[in-house]
Design a protein around this motif. Sequence first.
Motif, PDB file in Angstrom:
ATOM      1  N   ASN A  92     -39.007  -9.761  36.522  1.00  0.00           N
ATOM      2  CA  ASN A  92     -39.596  -9.346  37.795  1.00  0.00           C
ATOM      3  C   ASN A  92     -40.356  -8.044  37.595  1.00  0.00           C
ATOM      4  OD1 ASN A  92     -40.238  -8.587  40.392  1.00  0.00           O
ATOM      5  ND2 ASN A  92     -38.244  -9.135  41.255  1.00  0.00           N
ATOM      6  N   GLU A  93     -41.668  -8.117  37.633  1.00  0.00           N
ATOM      7  CA  GLU A  93     -42.493  -6.941  37.330  1.00  0.00           C
ATOM      8  C   GLU A  93     -42.467  -5.888  38.437  1.00  0.00           C
ATOM      9  OE1 GLU A  93     -46.328  -7.680  35.828  1.00  0.00           O
ATOM     10  OE2 GLU A  93     -45.687  -9.167  34.353  1.00  0.00           O
ATOM     11  N   LEU A  94     -41.790  -6.171  39.541  1.00  0.00           N
ATOM     12  CA  LEU A  94     -41.656  -5.159  40.589  1.00  0.00           C
ATOM     13  C   LEU A  94     -40.906  -3.934  40.063  1.00  0.00           C
ATOM     14  CD1 LEU A  94     -40.773  -7.355  43.717  1.00  0.00           C
ATOM     15  CD2 LEU A  94     -42.958  -6.243  43.202  1.00  0.00           C
ATOM     16  N   PHE A  95     -40.006  -4.171  39.094  1.00  0.00           N
ATOM     17  CA  PHE A  95     -39.237  -3.071  38.527  1.00  0.00           C
ATOM     18  C   PHE A  95     -40.062  -2.231  37.568  1.00  0.00           C
ATOM     19  CE2 PHE A  95     -35.665  -5.846  39.756  1.00  0.00           C
ATOM     20  CZ  PHE A  95     -34.852  -4.915  40.385  1.00  0.00           C
ATOM     21  N   PHE A  96     -41.215  -2.707  37.190  1.00  0.00           N
ATOM     22  CA  PHE A  96     -42.010  -2.011  36.182  1.00  0.00           C
ATOM     23  C   PHE A  96     -42.500  -0.652  36.664  1.00  0.00           C
ATOM     24  CE2 PHE A  96     -45.756  -1.478  33.347  1.00  0.00           C
ATOM     25  CZ  PHE A  96     -45.071  -1.550  32.144  1.00  0.00           C
ATOM     26  N   ASP A  97     -42.528  -0.454  37.970  1.00  0.00           N
ATOM     27  CA  ASP A  97     -42.990   0.823  38.516  1.00  0.00           C
ATOM     28  C   ASP A  97     -41.959   1.935  38.363  1.00  0.00           C
ATOM     29  OD1 ASP A  97     -45.400  -0.279  39.288  1.00  0.00           O
ATOM     30  OD2 ASP A  97     -44.660  -0.885  41.261  1.00  0.00           O
ATOM     31  N   ILE A  98     -40.697   1.569  38.047  1.00  0.00           N
ATOM     32  CA  ILE A  98     -39.671   2.585  37.836  1.00  0.00           C
ATOM     33  C   ILE A  98     -39.981   3.314  36.530  1.00  0.00           C
ATOM     34  CG2 ILE A  98     -37.195   2.995  37.509  1.00  0.00           C
ATOM     35  CD1 ILE A  98     -36.684   0.407  39.066  1.00  0.00           C
ATOM     36  N   GLY A  99     -39.993   4.648  36.574  1.00  0.00           N
ATOM     37  CA  GLY A  99     -40.445   5.448  35.440  1.00  0.00           C
ATOM     38  C   GLY A  99     -39.800   5.103  34.119  1.00  0.00           C
ATOM     39  N   ILE A 100     -38.460   5.090  34.065  1.00  0.00           N
ATOM     40  CA  ILE A 100     -37.769   4.852  32.794  1.00  0.00           C
ATOM     41  C   ILE A 100     -38.027   3.446  32.281  1.00  0.00           C
ATOM     42  CG2 ILE A 100     -35.596   4.097  33.877  1.00  0.00           C
ATOM     43  CD1 ILE A 100     -34.137   5.547  31.591  1.00  0.00           C
ATOM     44  N   ILE A 101     -38.166   2.483  33.196  1.00  0.00           N
ATOM     45  CA  ILE A 101     -38.426   1.101  32.791  1.00  0.00           C
ATOM     46  C   ILE A 101     -39.812   0.992  32.179  1.00  0.00           C
ATOM     47  CG2 ILE A 101     -38.531  -1.286  33.572  1.00  0.00           C
ATOM     48  CD1 ILE A 101     -35.774   0.132  33.664  1.00  0.00           C
ATOM     49  N   CYS A 102     -40.768   1.636  32.787  1.00  0.00           N
ATOM     50  CA  CYS A 102     -42.132   1.634  32.271  1.00  0.00           C
ATOM     51  C   CYS A 102     -42.167   2.194  30.851  1.00  0.00           C
ATOM     52  CB  CYS A 102     -43.035   2.444  33.198  1.00  0.00           C
ATOM     53  SG  CYS A 102     -44.782   2.434  32.736  1.00  0.00           S
ATOM     54  N   ASP A 103     -41.326   3.198  30.583  1.00  0.00           N
ATOM     55  CA  ASP A 103     -41.284   3.812  29.259  1.00  0.00           C
ATOM     56  C   ASP A 103     -40.712   2.873  28.199  1.00  0.00           C
ATOM     57  OD1 ASP A 103     -42.327   6.125  30.308  1.00  0.00           O
ATOM     58  OD2 ASP A 103     -40.390   7.125  30.543  1.00  0.00           O
ATOM     59  N   TRP A 104     -39.873   1.921  28.611  1.00  0.00           N
ATOM     60  CA  TRP A 104     -39.240   1.016  27.659  1.00  0.00           C
ATOM     61  C   TRP A 104     -40.138  -0.127  27.205  1.00  0.00           C
ATOM     62  CZ3 TRP A 104     -34.007   0.089  30.619  1.00  0.00           C
ATOM     63  CH2 TRP A 104     -33.157   1.165  30.398  1.00  0.00           C
ATOM     64  N   PHE A 105     -41.111  -0.482  28.040  1.00  0.00           N
ATOM     65  CA  PHE A 105     -41.816  -1.749  27.835  1.00  0.00           C
ATOM     66  C   PHE A 105     -43.189  -1.586  27.202  1.00  0.00           C
ATOM     67  CE2 PHE A 105     -38.540  -3.031  30.717  1.00  0.00           C
ATOM     68  CZ  PHE A 105     -38.319  -4.370  30.459  1.00  0.00           C
ATOM     69  N   GLU A 106     -43.604  -2.678  26.565  1.00  0.00           N
ATOM     70  CA  GLU A 106     -44.972  -2.818  26.091  1.00  0.00           C
ATOM     71  C   GLU A 106     -45.550  -4.094  26.686  1.00  0.00           C
ATOM     72  OE1 GLU A 106     -45.141  -2.820  21.877  1.00  0.00           O
ATOM     73  OE2 GLU A 106     -44.758  -0.672  21.671  1.00  0.00           O
ATOM     74  N   THR A 107     -46.842  -4.060  26.998  1.00  0.00           N
ATOM     75  CA  THR A 107     -47.510  -5.237  27.556  1.00  0.00           C
ATOM     76  C   THR A 107     -48.212  -5.993  26.435  1.00  0.00           C
ATOM     77  OG1 THR A 107     -47.859  -4.100  29.666  1.00  0.00           O
ATOM     78  CG2 THR A 107     -49.202  -6.051  29.234  1.00  0.00           C
ATOM     79  N   VAL A 108     -47.895  -7.277  26.331  1.00  0.00           N
ATOM     80  CA  VAL A 108     -48.531  -8.155  25.350  1.00  0.00           C
ATOM     81  C   VAL A 108     -49.216  -9.268  26.127  1.00  0.00           C
ATOM     82  CG1 VAL A 108     -48.193  -9.649  23.353  1.00  0.00           C
ATOM     83  CG2 VAL A 108     -46.719  -7.642  23.668  1.00  0.00           C
ATOM     84  N   GLY A 109     -50.547  -9.228  26.132  1.00  0.00           N
ATOM     85  CA  GLY A 109     -51.280 -10.149  26.992  1.00  0.00           C
ATOM     86  C   GLY A 109     -50.982  -9.811  28.444  1.00  0.00           C
ATOM     87  N   GLU A 110     -50.402 -10.759  29.164  1.00  0.00           N
ATOM     88  CA  GLU A 110     -50.024 -10.509  30.557  1.00  0.00           C
ATOM     89  C   GLU A 110     -48.514 -10.386  30.714  1.00  0.00           C
ATOM     90  OE1 GLU A 110     -51.684 -13.596  32.920  1.00  0.00           O
ATOM     91  OE2 GLU A 110     -53.772 -12.992  32.559  1.00  0.00           O
TER      92      GLU A 110
END
Length: 206
Positions: A109-127
């Motif tokens: 669920n990409e809604l959580f991607f806006d949370i600062g620490i979560i954004c720091d953990w992830f990389e985007t590959v394609g979509e």
Amino acid sequence: MNLEDKNLSFQFYNYLCDIVVSEEVVRTRREIFTAKDIVESNTSVTLLSSASKAEGIYLKGSDFDQMILLKVIRVYESFNNVQYDPYRIILFMDTNDTKPGFTKLKLANELFFDIGIICDWFETVGEEKYISSKRFREQNLEDGMVIHAPCQSTPGGGLDYASCLRCKERISQAQQWISRSRTTWPHDTLATSAVQYGVLFVPIGC
């Protein structure tokens, strides 16, 4: 077992007790580590001491290993199994182009991607958005600590901390462990408990 083998077995047991200490001491040490984990865990994390010291065996050169289970994240084996929870970040396994025993973890669920620490953990590959092992391991790395395999460690290797994520299912890759041949260890009760607990994921690198 004949008498000679039985005597040799007792001699070997007594020899190990002289080196490692008695069964009672080992049991007491295990209970101390279990109590320590319970006291230090909280609503955000569960602490799981592991390796030789947590097993009650203090050998020369042994370090202290502890897994830090992040409760806010839940992993599922596949997207079809996902059950959404507004209070947890949901990930699911993606084993395309991975070796046996390894997986990529994708954000459900990409809604959580806006949370600062979560954004720091992830990389985007394609979509798609995946957890980055490198970023996940380096999150909140304290001064003086270094990255060692999946762990944050002291330079001398005396302490190893590995953050981990839980899947409450017994995933298909781990099913063989349930039915594999075993003699006395682990006991059926322990094996059943392990199966019911699920599996833990740790970051291992690229």
